[in-house]
Design an enzyme around this catalytic site. Sequence first.
Site, mmCIF file in Angstrom:
data_model
loop_
_atom_site.group_PDB
_atom_site.id
_atom_site.type_symbol
_atom_site.label_atom_id
_atom_site.label_comp_id
_atom_site.label_asym_id
_atom_site.label_seq_id
_atom_site.Cartn_x
_atom_site.Cartn_y
_atom_site.Cartn_z
ATOM 1 N N ASN A 91 0.836 -1.194 0.188
ATOM 2 C CA ASN A 91 -0.130 -0.013 0.036
ATOM 3 C C ASN A 91 0.702 1.187 -0.031
ATOM 4 O O ASN A 91 0.613 2.320 -0.590
ATOM 5 C CB ASN A 91 -0.890 -0.254 1.223
ATOM 6 C CG ASN A 91 -0.428 -0.106 2.470
ATOM 7 O OD1 ASN A 91 0.676 -0.717 2.611
ATOM 8 N ND2 ASN A 91 -0.875 0.775 3.383
ATOM 9 N N GLU B 77 3.388 -5.632 12.244
ATOM 10 C CA GLU B 77 2.664 -4.377 12.269
ATOM 11 C C GLU B 77 1.476 -4.862 11.233
ATOM 12 O O GLU B 77 1.643 -5.089 9.923
ATOM 13 C CB GLU B 77 3.252 -3.119 11.645
ATOM 14 C CG GLU B 77 4.592 -2.756 12.253
ATOM 15 C CD GLU B 77 4.121 -1.963 13.495
ATOM 16 O OE1 GLU B 77 3.046 -1.586 13.789
ATOM 17 O OE2 GLU B 77 4.762 -2.048 14.515
ATOM 18 N N CYS C 64 -3.266 1.702 6.112
ATOM 19 C CA CYS C 64 -3.647 0.725 7.572
ATOM 20 C C CYS C 64 -4.207 1.870 8.564
ATOM 21 O O CYS C 64 -5.095 1.224 9.536
ATOM 22 C CB CYS C 64 -2.531 -0.070 7.891
ATOM 23 S SG CYS C 64 -1.176 1.385 8.349
ATOM 24 N N GLU D 5 7.113 0.371 16.158
ATOM 25 C CA GLU D 5 8.459 0.863 15.264
ATOM 26 C C GLU D 5 8.583 2.374 15.543
ATOM 27 O O GLU D 5 7.690 2.922 16.300
ATOM 28 C CB GLU D 5 7.982 0.790 13.942
ATOM 29 C CG GLU D 5 7.751 -0.742 13.399
ATOM 30 C CD GLU D 5 7.489 -0.824 11.863
ATOM 31 O OE1 GLU D 5 6.806 -0.102 11.154
ATOM 32 O OE2 GLU D 5 8.077 -1.990 11.410
#
Length: 481
Positions: A151, A249, A283, A461
């Site tokens: 994405n 993630e 996301c 992260e």
Amino acid sequence: MQKIQNYINGNYCDPVSGKWLDNYNPSNGEVYAQIANSSSKDVAAAYEAARDAFPSWSNTPIEERSRILLKIATLIEEKMMELATAEAKDNGKPLSLALAVDIPRASSNFRFFANAITQFASEAHESVGLGTMNFTLRQPIGVVGCISPWNLPLYLFTWKIAPAIAAGNTVVAKPSEVTPVTAAMLGDICTEAGLPKGVLNILHGEGPSAGQAIVEHPHIKAISFTGGTKTGEHLARTAAPMFKKLSLELGGKNPNLIFADCDYEKMLAITVKSSFANQGQICLCGSRIFVERSLFERFKKDFVAKVSQLKVGDPFDADSDLGALVSRPHLEKVRAYIRLAKEEGGTILFGGQPVTVKDHEQGYYLQPTIIEVFDDQCRVNQEEIFGPVVTLMPFDTEEEALKMANGVRYGLSATLWTNDLNRTMRISKQLEVGIVWVNTWLNRDLRTPFGGVKDSGVGREGGFEALRFFTEAKNVCIKYE
Ligand code: NAD
């Protein structure tokens, strides 16, 4: 036809098997490149290059590592148009978005971690009176694996690679097979920046073969993965018996909670973006919109009016607000959810139909879609669609809003629209997510921790969290007389 080769030990090379995959242009449905279809043999070669590069790279002075990362950042900026054009063609996103967000952020990822590593420090603990001194070394892990989705291709690929190599690791990385082109271009940039051979190795190919071989490799000691929850679950099962360090993630189904006391016009403008930016394929998009009942009808009318003005079109057309979805199977998946919404009793307030773009009739275009749902537990409101589709529902009380916001398996991010400070604090503390935005969306300071809870993943992260992930802490305790 363009060939997307692997980049191993500083050289571009064909896959050992000699097999290739088709790479599609989502804006017109045409195959325009061939991608290396890598296997465990290519992973073995990439691992060996990374292993051989590790002793020297991990002992390279931090200033020198930092200098090379800064050079990579600068080269990405210099090649902005070339990279953004490649990203738009490969992914279907508007060129304007790739120029404004994807490529600048890929450059900032390297710049940020080039600077962060110079400030990364470890702790010391003196046991006063006992004659012992402890200090903690934070040492690079060795060869690590980085696997990223389609994405935000170069943006997320570099978000992992930059901290990994800044911290002194060497890397075997795989971008999504759906969008491999800008990752492949990164190889040349690293060579030009003087990154020593073998520090970064880029492999292409499918998840279940190339990706799986990276995760299964016994000597690749940590995996940083961004992608779907189902893939993350499979990856965790594979890696767990080898006790690999994992950062996952994963997916999201993020709530937008809109209270009547918000700054209405600002909320409306940003909610259009948080719903449909990148065709809703971020996301962090707010895909479940909950609105306080007193504002609901007004919001519904204004939101539909604004969304109906969005233009779906060729990614290279300057006035396209939405480009094409990333692939034919993904378009079909999103359309299946729109059909399901109707079966579940939802009302399509706007959109739901594919769009035919002149001279691009085979492209994967879809209208931005707004669905009013009547049960927050329906599948359309529970499952990640990851396309230009949002649901709307009213709420009456703060408690009800929170219950619906938290009533999903995911917990990545949430957006809250209110000017009540007490409510902001109450709700922020109770939301089951890793990131809360208040009166804003996708506002990123790279020092902050990034990641989700529940089925949205494990680990964080960003900033020093990423550098901690990519290092092992070793405590040294010295007894002195
Ligand atoms: P995906 O899980 O299908 O693929 C992601 C990557 O994993 C690809 O490179 C793929 O080749 C690889 N892969 C697939 N199977 C594998 C296996 N068995 N072993 C190792 N690697 C494997 O996800 P996608 O469709 O590319 O991306 C969309 C998903 O990513 C969505 O669910 C979205 O929410 C999520 N995402 C999450 C974040 C976040 O920060 N939490 C960011 C972006 C996207």
